[in-house]
Write a protein that holds these residues in place. Structure first.
Motif, PDB file in Angstrom:
ATOM      1  N   UNK A  12       0.830  -1.203   0.000  1.00  0.00           N
ATOM      2  CA  UNK A  12       0.000   0.000   0.000  1.00  0.00           C
ATOM      3  C   UNK A  12       0.865   1.254   0.000  1.00  0.00           C
ATOM      4  N   UNK A  13       1.940   1.240   0.799  1.00  0.00           N
ATOM      5  CA  UNK A  13       2.843   2.390   0.850  1.00  0.00           C
ATOM      6  C   UNK A  13       3.496   2.634  -0.508  1.00  0.00           C
ATOM      7  N   UNK A  14       3.938   1.568  -1.176  1.00  0.00           N
ATOM      8  CA  UNK A  14       4.553   1.709  -2.497  1.00  0.00           C
ATOM      9  C   UNK A  14       3.545   2.204  -3.520  1.00  0.00           C
ATOM     10  N   UNK A  15       2.329   1.699  -3.454  1.00  0.00           N
ATOM     11  CA  UNK A  15       1.294   2.135  -4.381  1.00  0.00           C
ATOM     12  C   UNK A  15       1.038   3.632  -4.238  1.00  0.00           C
ATOM     13  N   UNK A  38       0.753  -1.600 -10.644  1.00  0.00           N
ATOM     14  CA  UNK A  38       0.325  -2.418  -9.518  1.00  0.00           C
ATOM     15  C   UNK A  38      -0.415  -3.667  -9.980  1.00  0.00           C
ATOM     16  N   UNK A  39      -1.250  -3.530 -11.018  1.00  0.00           N
ATOM     17  CA  UNK A  39      -2.100  -4.631 -11.427  1.00  0.00           C
ATOM     18  C   UNK A  39      -1.401  -5.639 -12.346  1.00  0.00           C
ATOM     19  N   UNK A  40      -0.072  -5.645 -12.319  1.00  0.00           N
ATOM     20  CA  UNK A  40       0.659  -6.806 -12.824  1.00  0.00           C
ATOM     21  C   UNK A  40       0.555  -7.946 -11.803  1.00  0.00           C
ATOM     22  N   UNK A  41      -0.145  -7.660 -10.707  1.00  0.00           N
ATOM     23  CA  UNK A  41      -0.256  -8.599  -9.588  1.00  0.00           C
ATOM     24  C   UNK A  41      -0.703 -10.003  -9.974  1.00  0.00           C
ATOM     25  N   UNK A  42      -1.761 -10.202 -10.803  1.00  0.00           N
ATOM     26  CA  UNK A  42      -2.207 -11.579 -11.071  1.00  0.00           C
ATOM     27  C   UNK A  42      -1.119 -12.478 -11.636  1.00  0.00           C
ATOM     28  N   UNK A  73       6.468   0.190  -8.738  1.00  0.00           N
ATOM     29  CA  UNK A  73       5.114  -0.274  -8.995  1.00  0.00           C
ATOM     30  C   UNK A  73       5.021  -1.784  -9.080  1.00  0.00           C
ATOM     31  N   UNK A  74       5.981  -2.383  -9.797  1.00  0.00           N
ATOM     32  CA  UNK A  74       5.982  -3.841  -9.918  1.00  0.00           C
ATOM     33  C   UNK A  74       6.262  -4.495  -8.575  1.00  0.00           C
ATOM     34  N   UNK A  75       7.158  -3.875  -7.786  1.00  0.00           N
ATOM     35  CA  UNK A  75       7.426  -4.385  -6.440  1.00  0.00           C
ATOM     36  C   UNK A  75       6.168  -4.313  -5.591  1.00  0.00           C
ATOM     37  N   UNK A  76       5.415  -3.200  -5.718  1.00  0.00           N
ATOM     38  CA  UNK A  76       4.154  -3.093  -4.989  1.00  0.00           C
ATOM     39  C   UNK A  76       3.178  -4.184  -5.404  1.00  0.00           C
ATOM     40  N   UNK A  77       3.070  -4.413  -6.720  1.00  0.00           N
ATOM     41  CA  UNK A  77       2.203  -5.490  -7.193  1.00  0.00           C
ATOM     42  C   UNK A  77       2.655  -6.844  -6.668  1.00  0.00           C
ATOM     43  N   UNK A  78       3.980  -7.040  -6.636  1.00  0.00           N
ATOM     44  CA  UNK A  78       4.510  -8.293  -6.112  1.00  0.00           C
ATOM     45  C   UNK A  78       4.194  -8.480  -4.639  1.00  0.00           C
ATOM     46  N   UNK A  79       4.268  -7.397  -3.867  1.00  0.00           N
ATOM     47  CA  UNK A  79       3.966  -7.486  -2.436  1.00  0.00           C
ATOM     48  C   UNK A  79       2.473  -7.712  -2.197  1.00  0.00           C
ATOM     49  N   UNK A  80       1.623  -7.088  -3.016  1.00  0.00           N
ATOM     50  CA  UNK A  80       0.198  -7.401  -2.922  1.00  0.00           C
ATOM     51  C   UNK A  80      -0.026  -8.891  -3.237  1.00  0.00           C
ATOM     52  N   UNK A  81       0.692  -9.371  -4.247  1.00  0.00           N
ATOM     53  CA  UNK A  81       0.592 -10.783  -4.591  1.00  0.00           C
ATOM     54  C   UNK A  81       1.075 -11.679  -3.471  1.00  0.00           C
ATOM     55  N   UNK A  82       2.212 -11.294  -2.854  1.00  0.00           N
ATOM     56  CA  UNK A  82       2.744 -12.071  -1.737  1.00  0.00           C
ATOM     57  C   UNK A  82       1.759 -12.109  -0.579  1.00  0.00           C
ATOM     58  N   UNK A  88       3.703  10.287  -7.565  1.00  0.00           N
ATOM     59  CA  UNK A  88       4.666  10.728  -8.568  1.00  0.00           C
ATOM     60  C   UNK A  88       4.163  10.595  -9.995  1.00  0.00           C
ATOM     61  N   UNK A  89       3.109   9.846 -10.198  1.00  0.00           N
ATOM     62  CA  UNK A  89       2.650   9.612 -11.565  1.00  0.00           C
ATOM     63  C   UNK A  89       1.136   9.533 -11.578  1.00  0.00           C
ATOM     64  N   UNK A  90       0.541   9.674 -12.741  1.00  0.00           N
ATOM     65  CA  UNK A  90      -0.909   9.628 -12.876  1.00  0.00           C
ATOM     66  C   UNK A  90      -1.458   8.310 -12.342  1.00  0.00           C
TER      67      UNK A  90
END
Length: 302
Positions: free
Chosen positions: A86-89, A105-109, A162-171, A95-97
């Motif tokens: 959540x913090x990374x997201x 983030x939604x590379x999560x699946x 962003x990808x790290x955030x998605x990965x952590x949501x996945x984890x 910083x970005x739109x």
């Protein structure tokens, strides 16, 4: 034994509750700031999660499951990973739109599917893998304006975060599923809600300590806006209850992929409220997402 496809309506219900929770949190963000709105899902959601669990125990005439070291460890890992994600997201969104951040983030699946195979030995068929890829492509298309598309390739730091955030949501999804499975036999609803309450208790304690030491005003702001905070807490607990129950029924990758039904739902709600027509990339992306979800459901119904 629950129906093999029970996870489908449960996930759709959770996604619907999440859309409205996000709307409530967005309203709170404008009044009490990002951190104040974020902690509502944990601190204000915990009492409702406890109520859901208590109700399930009374209806089933059951007792709480014994939580061993494995369940506790996986649950704590999931709770910490979710806070960090959540913090990374939020950092990427600052910083970005929003759309570009959401695409990261939604590379999560995809990441959930890979981690599920590696960590939990979840088995996914070929059609499920294809569906996950199609849905993820649809998210990227719907979330990113043509003028912003080059940013996905240009800014390596944000891609990483962003990808790290998605990965952590996945984890966190994988960890919560593992925590429920580690409980062993028992009612799947009670086991799921027990892990939800435990995870929210851990998150509320950590965030409560941080807010007390560093951001007391954020918590006081949520108390001033207690009506909206309670509503967001209830919707957050309802959504999370659905996610956890679904995790107990099928692979986390299936749940997190179908969960992206929230994108078309959110687009429809946003259009109804704001009157803004969807852009061409949003229509195309939504179509791709729905096609991927249909393929995922076909893969499990076949």
């Amino acid at each position: 034994m629950p129906s093999p496809l029970l996870w489908v309506p449960v996930t759709v219900a959770a996604a619907t509750a999440q859309v409205f929770r996000n709307g409530a949190q967005a309203n709170l963000t404008a009044k009490i700031g990002t951190l104040g709105a974020t902690q509502v899902r944990f601190i204000f959601g915990l009492p409702f999660a406890m109520l859901f669990l208590t109700t399930a125990l009374v209806i089933a005439g059951a007792s709480l499951p014994a939580v061993g070291a494995a369940s506790l460890g996986w649950c704590a890992l999931g709770a910490l990973a979710q806070i960090a994600a959540t913090a990374l997201m939020l950092q990427v969104m600052r910083e970005r739109a929003f759309g570009v951040a959401y695409a990261y983030i939604k590379t999560e699946p995809v990441l959930v599917a890979v981690m599920g195979v590696v960590l939990l030995h979840d088995v996914l068929g070929a059609l499920s893998w294809i569906a996950i890829g199609v849905v993820t492509a649809g998210v990227l298309l719907a979330s990113t304006k043509p003028s912003d598309a080059r940013l996905l390739l240009k800014e390596g730091r944000l891609i990483f975060l962003g990808t790290l955030g998605g990965g952590l949501f996945g984890l966190s999804a994988i960890a919560f599923r593992a925590a429920i499975e580690a409980l062993g036999v028992g009612d799947f609803v009670i086991n799921s809600l027990s892990m939800l309450v435990l995870s929210l208790a851990i998150q509320s304690a950590l965030l409560g300590l941080y807010l007390a030491l560093r951001q007391r005003e954020a918590f006081l702001g949520s108390l001033r806006e207690w009506r909206v905070s309670l509503g967001a807490g209830f919707l957050g607990a309802a959504a999370s209850s659905g996610w956890f129950v679904a995790f107990s029924l099928t692979a986390a990758a299936n749940v997190r992929t179908l969960a992206l039904i929230e994108m078309p739902l959110a687009a429809l709600v946003s259009r109804r409220i704001s009157g803004r027509a969807l852009a061409a990339n949003e229509w195309c992306g939504t179509g791709v997402i729905l096609a991927g979800l249909a393929l995922l459901l076909y893969a499990h119904a076949a």
